[in-house]
Enzyme design. Structure first.
Site, short mmCIF file in Angstrom:
data_model
loop_
_atom_site.label_atom_id
_atom_site.label_comp_id
_atom_site.label_asym_id
_atom_site.label_seq_id
_atom_site.Cartn_x
_atom_site.Cartn_y
_atom_site.Cartn_z
N ALA A 46 34.12 38.78 42.53
CA ALA A 46 33.32 39.65 43.44
C ALA A 46 33.55 40.74 43.93
O ALA A 46 32.64 41.56 44.08
CB ALA A 46 33.12 38.57 44.72
N THR A 198 47.25 50.66 34.79
CA THR A 198 47.58 51.24 36.02
C THR A 198 49.02 51.19 36.43
O THR A 198 49.69 50.10 36.05
CB THR A 198 46.66 50.66 37.04
OG1 THR A 198 46.98 49.06 37.24
CG2 THR A 198 45.27 50.68 36.62
N GLY A 230 42.74 47.45 42.68
CA GLY A 230 42.59 47.36 41.03
C GLY A 230 41.22 46.93 40.69
O GLY A 230 40.69 47.28 39.65
N ASP A 231 40.41 46.18 41.56
CA ASP A 231 39.24 45.66 41.26
C ASP A 231 38.13 46.80 41.07
O ASP A 231 37.32 46.91 40.52
CB ASP A 231 38.80 44.61 42.07
CG ASP A 231 39.74 43.37 41.87
OD1 ASP A 231 40.05 42.92 40.94
OD2 ASP A 231 39.75 42.78 43.05
#
Length: 288
Positions: A46, A198, A230-231
């Site tokens: 999400a 990352t 991160g998302d």
């Protein structure tokens, strides 16, 4: 290069995040008082779908929530972000929940109770070859494999949380995105065709079959919460690459987006359009 970012379909988790913000993280068996509790929409899937939509992409979410108040809240939050939720299943199981402790430096500890996420299936879901499909590993590996088999277009895996990955899945991935810890925990990634890694304050890098092909530094930021950063990076990198940006520039754009996200207390932060980050990184690059 296209003007509008491409269509992204996210197959992944939808959670309610219960976040306790404390001065520091507890050690094993320790109780810490004085924390502040908040509730907010979350789940890696999400979060990535919301970020893609806010960056200006056409975002669709494939996931599952419970037939409860939390599930409706998660659906509402995705809709507000601009995500198409028509393919989100509403199931009898409870909505997934993540229990998160965040310290004053933004570092966190997370325990996920998957709930409805564990019962996600792709029955009746169709994929357009022109769209990009982005998966993570907070839903069943069988679901991710099924998505990889059924989608014939560009396929991206955010291999988090880290686990052993079937060779079939890795070979299917056009891009894998991980942090440095996940990269170390999944040795097979060293031979994958394309992997973005990352490194937090040390930026990010792109590897082709284990060889570093590009890298980009991160900007200095004030850290509020690293849960959704991160998302946001994943969504931005996918959109940037699919618009035709070269690796180093795409990484720089994604770093800028992740930097803005890490400065926000929300797991699904408000973000500017991708064009803003393209312009911002161009100015920064010209100044160096």
């Amino acid at each position: 290069m296209s003007i509008r970012p491409p269509a992204v379909t996210v197959v992944g988790s939808i959670n309610l995040d219960l976040i306790a913000t404390a001065k520091r993280l507890p050690t094993a068996g320790e109780t810490i008082g004085g924390a502040v509790l908040s509730e907010q929409p979350g789940g890696k899937g999400a979060n990535q779908a919301a970020a893609a939509a806010r960056l200006g992409g056409s975002a669709r979410m494939i996931g599952a929530v419970g037939d409860d108040a939390h599930g409706q809240r998660m659906l509402d939050a995705l809709a507000v972000a601009g995500v198409d939720t028509a393919d989100v299943a509403v199931l009898p199981e409870p909505t997934g929940t993540a229990l998160i402790v965040v310290d004053r430096d933004g570092e966190n500890q997370v325990v996920v109770c998957p709930g409805a996420n564990s019962h996600l299936w792709l029955d009746g879901v169709a994929f357009d070859p022109e769209e990009t499909v982005l998966c993570q590993l907070e839903v069943g590996l069988t679901v991710v494999l099924e998505a990889a088999r059924r989608h014939t277009g560009y396929f991206v895996l955010n291999a988090a949380p880290a686990m052993d990955l079937p060779a079939e899945l890795l070979e299917r991935c056009d891009l894998v995105i991980v942090n440095e810890s996940e990269y170390a925990l999944i040795p097979a990634l060293a031979s994958a065709k394309l992997v973005a890694v990352t490194y937090g304050r040390d930026g990010s890098a792109m590897f082709e079959h284990g060889r570093k092909a590009a890298e980009a530094p991160s900007a200095a930021v004030t850290v509020a919460n690293t849960v959704g950063a991160g998302d946001a990076f994943c969504a931005a990198l996918v959109l940037a690459l699919r618009q035709g940006l070269e690796y180093a520039r795409a990484l720089a754009v994604a770093n800028a987006v992740g930097g803005d996200a890490v400065g926000d207390h929300s797991s699904q932060p408000d973000l500017a359009r991708l064009r803003y980050y393209l312009e911002r990184t161009s100015v920064a690059e010209a100044a160096r």
